[in-house]
Design a protein around this motif. Structure first.
Motif, PDB file in Angstrom:
ATOM      1  N   TYR A  52       2.037   6.379  -7.091  1.00  0.00           N
ATOM      2  CA  TYR A  52       0.948   7.212  -7.578  1.00  0.00           C
ATOM      3  C   TYR A  52       1.236   8.687  -7.309  1.00  0.00           C
ATOM      4  CZ  TYR A  52      -3.791   8.794  -8.548  1.00  0.00           C
ATOM      5  OH  TYR A  52      -4.876   9.443  -9.069  1.00  0.00           O
ATOM      6  N   SER A  53       1.613   9.002  -6.051  1.00  0.00           N
ATOM      7  CA  SER A  53       1.847  10.420  -5.700  1.00  0.00           C
ATOM      8  C   SER A  53       3.013  11.024  -6.473  1.00  0.00           C
ATOM      9  CB  SER A  53       2.132  10.634  -4.236  1.00  0.00           C
ATOM     10  OG  SER A  53       1.733   9.654  -3.424  1.00  0.00           O
ATOM     11  N   HIS A  90       0.834  -1.197   0.000  1.00  0.00           N
ATOM     12  CA  HIS A  90       0.000   0.000   0.000  1.00  0.00           C
ATOM     13  C   HIS A  90       0.875   1.257   0.000  1.00  0.00           C
ATOM     14  CE1 HIS A  90      -3.430   2.583   0.825  1.00  0.00           C
ATOM     15  NE2 HIS A  90      -2.736   3.128   1.804  1.00  0.00           N
ATOM     16  N   SER A  91       1.909   1.247   0.809  1.00  0.00           N
ATOM     17  CA  SER A  91       2.824   2.382   0.890  1.00  0.00           C
ATOM     18  C   SER A  91       3.562   2.593  -0.435  1.00  0.00           C
ATOM     19  CB  SER A  91       3.816   2.148   2.023  1.00  0.00           C
ATOM     20  OG  SER A  91       4.768   3.166   2.058  1.00  0.00           O
ATOM     21  N   GLU A  92       4.018   1.496  -1.053  1.00  0.00           N
ATOM     22  CA  GLU A  92       4.735   1.598  -2.338  1.00  0.00           C
ATOM     23  C   GLU A  92       3.821   2.103  -3.448  1.00  0.00           C
ATOM     24  OE1 GLU A  92       6.164  -2.388  -2.523  1.00  0.00           O
ATOM     25  OE2 GLU A  92       8.052  -1.888  -1.525  1.00  0.00           O
ATOM     26  N   VAL A  93       2.594   1.606  -3.462  1.00  0.00           N
ATOM     27  CA  VAL A  93       1.623   2.053  -4.467  1.00  0.00           C
ATOM     28  C   VAL A  93       1.307   3.534  -4.274  1.00  0.00           C
ATOM     29  CG1 VAL A  93      -0.787   1.816  -5.209  1.00  0.00           C
ATOM     30  CG2 VAL A  93       0.614  -0.213  -4.841  1.00  0.00           C
ATOM     31  N   HIS A  94       1.117   3.931  -3.051  1.00  0.00           N
ATOM     32  CA  HIS A  94       0.839   5.333  -2.751  1.00  0.00           C
ATOM     33  C   HIS A  94       2.000   6.214  -3.217  1.00  0.00           C
ATOM     34  CE1 HIS A  94       0.584   9.006  -0.303  1.00  0.00           C
ATOM     35  NE2 HIS A  94      -0.722   8.851  -0.465  1.00  0.00           N
ATOM     36  N   ALA A  95       3.212   5.780  -2.937  1.00  0.00           N
ATOM     37  CA  ALA A  95       4.393   6.556  -3.346  1.00  0.00           C
ATOM     38  C   ALA A  95       4.493   6.636  -4.867  1.00  0.00           C
ATOM     39  CB  ALA A  95       5.653   5.931  -2.760  1.00  0.00           C
ATOM     40  N   HIS A 134       1.756  10.329 -10.899  1.00  0.00           N
ATOM     41  CA  HIS A 134       0.451  10.501 -11.535  1.00  0.00           C
ATOM     42  C   HIS A 134       0.363  11.808 -12.326  1.00  0.00           C
ATOM     43  CE1 HIS A 134      -3.767  11.806 -11.775  1.00  0.00           C
ATOM     44  NE2 HIS A 134      -3.943  10.558 -12.148  1.00  0.00           N
TER      45      HIS A 134
END
Length: 169
Positions: free
Chosen positions: A16-17, A9-14, A20
């Motif tokens: 994306y942020s 979740h943390s890696e995906v968030h990073a 994107h």
């Protein structure tokens, strides 16, 4: 939430942020349409997430651009297919025109077939289309593709098997 899920979740968030806005701008520049760029940027991240590839990406921007290019090509191919189908429908007499529900079902089937054929190498795909759409014999296909009739038989066997397993039951 398990530790592995939290890390992902943390890696995906990073990912994306950090990328994107860049990806959406890159797509807007390529497509010339902000709305389509926004949709495809989202579709790109969904594709990355569903593929489980968010964590080990070493070069995120080239990777995201490659995924986005494939989605753009897929969308374009789908639009061309839909336009060809609608043009064929427009040529039919009104009495033979399918209902809106039948049109939608036919378009969905065409898109599934297109996606299945997309997984084939070009000579196999071409042999399959020549056999199915033009009704050519093995010998005629072999002459067109400049291969042997036994190669055509192998191509069609491979294409039929691929489509059988690629299309939903």
């Amino acid at each position: 939430m398990a530790l592995a899920e939290l890390v992902q979740h943390s890696e995906v968030h990073a990912l994306y942020s950090s990328h994107h806005a860049w990806l959406q701008g890159w797509l807007r520049h390529k497509l010339g349409n902000a709305w389509e760029a926004a949709d495809l940027a989202q579709d790109t991240f969904i594709s990355v997430l569903s593929g489980g590839a968010a964590a080990p990406i070493r070069e995120p921007r080239p990777f995201l651009a490659t995924v986005a290019r494939r989605l753009v090509a897929h969308r374009h191919r789908r639009q061309v297919l839909e336009e060809a189908y609608l043009a064929a429908l427009a040529a039919l007499p009104q009495s033979l025109a399918p209902s809106p529900e039948e049109r939608l079902l036919a378009l969905e089937a065409l898109q599934q077939i297109d996606a299945a054929l997309d997984g084939l190498v070009p000579p196999v795909r071409e042999a399959f289309l020549l056999a199915q759409l033009e009704g050519l014999s093995y010998a005629e296909i072999a002459a067109r593709l400049n291969v042997s009739a036994s190669s055509v038989k192998q191509y069609l066997t491979r294409a039929n098997r691929h489509c059988f397993f690629a299309l939903p039951a």
